[in-house]
Design a protein around this motif. Structure first.
Motif, PDB file in Angstrom:
ATOM      1  N   LEU A  45      10.988   5.466  -1.916  1.00 42.06           N
ATOM      2  CA  LEU A  45       9.996   5.485  -0.850  1.00 42.06           C
ATOM      3  C   LEU A  45      10.735   5.442   0.486  1.00 42.06           C
ATOM      4  O   LEU A  45      11.307   4.416   0.838  1.00 42.06           O
ATOM      5  CB  LEU A  45       9.075   4.267  -1.003  1.00 42.06           C
ATOM      6  CG  LEU A  45       8.030   4.024   0.069  1.00 42.06           C
ATOM      7  CD1 LEU A  45       7.002   5.146   0.082  1.00 42.06           C
ATOM      8  CD2 LEU A  45       7.357   2.669  -0.162  1.00 42.06           C
ATOM      9  N   PRO A  46      10.765   6.543   1.237  1.00 40.72           N
ATOM     10  CA  PRO A  46      11.539   6.583   2.494  1.00 40.72           C
ATOM     11  C   PRO A  46      10.807   5.890   3.643  1.00 40.72           C
ATOM     12  O   PRO A  46      10.624   6.451   4.726  1.00 40.72           O
ATOM     13  CB  PRO A  46      11.699   8.086   2.745  1.00 40.72           C
ATOM     14  CG  PRO A  46      10.469   8.689   2.158  1.00 40.72           C
ATOM     15  CD  PRO A  46      10.122   7.847   0.947  1.00 40.72           C
ATOM     16  N   GLN A  51       0.828  -1.202   0.000  1.00 39.84           N
ATOM     17  CA  GLN A  51       0.000   0.000   0.000  1.00 39.84           C
ATOM     18  C   GLN A  51       0.865   1.256   0.000  1.00 39.84           C
ATOM     19  O   GLN A  51       0.531   2.260  -0.651  1.00 39.84           O
ATOM     20  CB  GLN A  51      -0.938   0.009   1.202  1.00 39.84           C
ATOM     21  CG  GLN A  51      -1.979   1.123   1.161  1.00 39.84           C
ATOM     22  CD  GLN A  51      -2.924   0.978  -0.024  1.00 39.84           C
ATOM     23  OE1 GLN A  51      -3.669   0.015  -0.124  1.00 39.84           O
ATOM     24  NE2 GLN A  51      -2.899   1.953  -0.947  1.00 39.84           N
ATOM     25  N   SER A  52       1.997   1.203   0.705  1.00 42.41           N
ATOM     26  CA  SER A  52       2.904   2.360   0.733  1.00 42.41           C
ATOM     27  C   SER A  52       3.456   2.644  -0.656  1.00 42.41           C
ATOM     28  O   SER A  52       3.543   3.801  -1.088  1.00 42.41           O
ATOM     29  CB  SER A  52       4.052   2.113   1.715  1.00 42.41           C
ATOM     30  OG  SER A  52       3.583   2.008   3.039  1.00 42.41           O
ATOM     31  N   ALA A  85      18.241   6.149  -1.882  1.00 42.03           N
ATOM     32  CA  ALA A  85      17.637   6.509  -3.156  1.00 42.03           C
ATOM     33  C   ALA A  85      18.631   6.248  -4.286  1.00 42.03           C
ATOM     34  O   ALA A  85      19.836   6.439  -4.123  1.00 42.03           O
ATOM     35  CB  ALA A  85      17.233   7.982  -3.147  1.00 42.03           C
ATOM     36  N   TRP A  86      18.105   5.789  -5.418  1.00 36.41           N
ATOM     37  CA  TRP A  86      18.951   5.546  -6.582  1.00 36.41           C
ATOM     38  C   TRP A  86      19.529   6.864  -7.072  1.00 36.41           C
ATOM     39  O   TRP A  86      18.816   7.859  -7.204  1.00 36.41           O
ATOM     40  CB  TRP A  86      18.125   4.881  -7.676  1.00 36.41           C
ATOM     41  CG  TRP A  86      18.910   4.460  -8.891  1.00 36.41           C
ATOM     42  CD1 TRP A  86      19.472   3.248  -9.103  1.00 36.41           C
ATOM     43  CD2 TRP A  86      19.201   5.231 -10.060  1.00 36.41           C
ATOM     44  NE1 TRP A  86      20.102   3.214 -10.329  1.00 36.41           N
ATOM     45  CE2 TRP A  86      19.959   4.423 -10.942  1.00 36.41           C
ATOM     46  CE3 TRP A  86      18.899   6.547 -10.451  1.00 36.41           C
ATOM     47  CZ2 TRP A  86      20.403   4.864 -12.169  1.00 36.41           C
ATOM     48  CZ3 TRP A  86      19.348   6.991 -11.684  1.00 36.41           C
ATOM     49  CH2 TRP A  86      20.088   6.149 -12.528  1.00 36.41           C
ATOM     50  N   ASP A  87      20.816   6.867  -7.344  1.00 39.47           N
ATOM     51  CA  ASP A  87      21.510   8.054  -7.837  1.00 39.47           C
ATOM     52  C   ASP A  87      22.597   7.565  -8.791  1.00 39.47           C
ATOM     53  O   ASP A  87      23.481   6.810  -8.381  1.00 39.47           O
ATOM     54  CB  ASP A  87      22.118   8.836  -6.660  1.00 39.47           C
ATOM     55  CG  ASP A  87      22.940  10.026  -7.114  1.00 39.47           C
ATOM     56  OD1 ASP A  87      22.350  11.070  -7.406  1.00 39.47           O
ATOM     57  OD2 ASP A  87      24.192   9.902  -7.182  1.00 39.47           O
ATOM     58  N   SER A 103      12.610   2.008  -5.034  1.00 34.52           N
ATOM     59  CA  SER A 103      13.230   1.315  -3.907  1.00 34.52           C
ATOM     60  C   SER A 103      12.736   1.906  -2.588  1.00 34.52           C
ATOM     61  O   SER A 103      12.105   2.974  -2.560  1.00 34.52           O
ATOM     62  CB  SER A 103      14.761   1.415  -3.981  1.00 34.52           C
ATOM     63  OG  SER A 103      15.175   2.775  -3.977  1.00 34.52           O
ATOM     64  N   SER A 104      13.029   1.211  -1.503  1.00 37.97           N
ATOM     65  CA  SER A 104      12.606   1.671  -0.186  1.00 37.97           C
ATOM     66  C   SER A 104      13.696   1.333   0.830  1.00 37.97           C
ATOM     67  O   SER A 104      14.845   1.102   0.470  1.00 37.97           O
ATOM     68  CB  SER A 104      11.271   1.024   0.199  1.00 37.97           C
ATOM     69  OG  SER A 104      11.422  -0.385   0.334  1.00 37.97           O
TER      70      SER A 104
END
Length: 260
Positions: free
Chosen positions: A195-196, A102-103, A140-142, A121-122
């Protein structure tokens, strides 16, 4: 306005995972978000894995049990039958938090460019066998960072079906770094989100020395394959990384540092 309710395919690759598989399945069944399908690819288990799969067969969209060529071989089998708009992979000893799906869906729904998203990603809680938290990981992807190291953790991440349609399936020649190789293919063009939120518990069973060194080999092979670095400089970088790893392992052994 219709609510966004895409189908989520959750793929579990397992081999002799009877000790924990039921927990992984149950963590899917209690998801707050209900529009999902479960796909279990078994590598020909000889323990009670198949009994557990049979116990939950009414909840499983697709399952097969046969020898495979490693985790990426199993994941590819799952991808070929998956019908979801979004696809996630779960280890047979991992446990999703009930809010996980759900998140992700809420994040996608509110994203201004949700039609373009390919990989989200989370955060992940690394836990011991008693589910006690050891560490929390996941960034986070960078691209500048990612082309140097795998900074995202694959378990539980959401992959758009378009990612695989555009860039292909996992390369089964890789045994430990195939997920990294896949995400190197788009380079800086990969459309990502972060998604943090902590969405999953991943058991930290410890990685063998052999796999750590193999991961270095495969990581640089993936970089050469995708033209991130040249084949001429790769051996030097591999040697340098293996020396650094050896030193870190020695420092951990003598208690100078706590972990790699």
């Amino acid at each position: 306005m219709d609510l966004y309710k895409p189908l989520v395919s959750i793929i579990i690759a397992v081999y002799n995972g009877g000790d924990y598989l039921e927990g992984a399945i149950k963590s899917i069944l209690v998801q707050e978000y209900k529009n999902y399908e479960i796909i279990i690819i078994d590598g020909g288990s000889s323990d009670n894995t198949l009994e557990i799969i049979d116990l939950y067969k009414q909840d499983i969209f697709y399952t097969i049990s046969e020898p495979d060529n490693g985790i990426y071989s199993a994941w590819n089998k799952g991808l070929k039958v998956a019908s979801g708009d979004w696809i996630a992979f779960l280890g047979s000893d991992d446990i999703l938090y009930p809010h996980a799906f759900q998140s992700y869906i809420n994040y996608i729904t509110d994203h201004p460019n949700k039609e373009l998203l390919e990989f989200i990603s989370s955060r992940i809680n690394l836990v011991n066998n008693n589910l006690e938290i050891i560490d929390t990981v996941g960034k986070a992807w960078d691209w500048p960072l990612f082309k140097r190291n795998m900074i995202t953790w694959h378990v539980g991440c959401f992959h758009s079906k378009n990612l695989f349609a555009k860039y292909g399936l996992f390369d089964e020649d890789y045994k430990v770094s195939g997920d990294y190789e896949l995400l190197l293919r788009p380079k800086e063009l990969l459309q990502t989100g972060y998604l943090p939120v902590t969405t999953v518990m991943m058991r930290d069973g410890g990685v063998s020395t052999r796999l750590l060194f193999k991961a270095i080999d495969e990581t640089y092979r993936a970089k050469v394959k995708n033209k991130i670095i040249s084949s001429s400089i790769s051996p030097l970088l591999i040697y340098n990384n293996k020396v650094k790893l050896f030193i870190k392992m020695f420092l951990v052994r003598i208690g100078f540092i706590e972990k790699l």
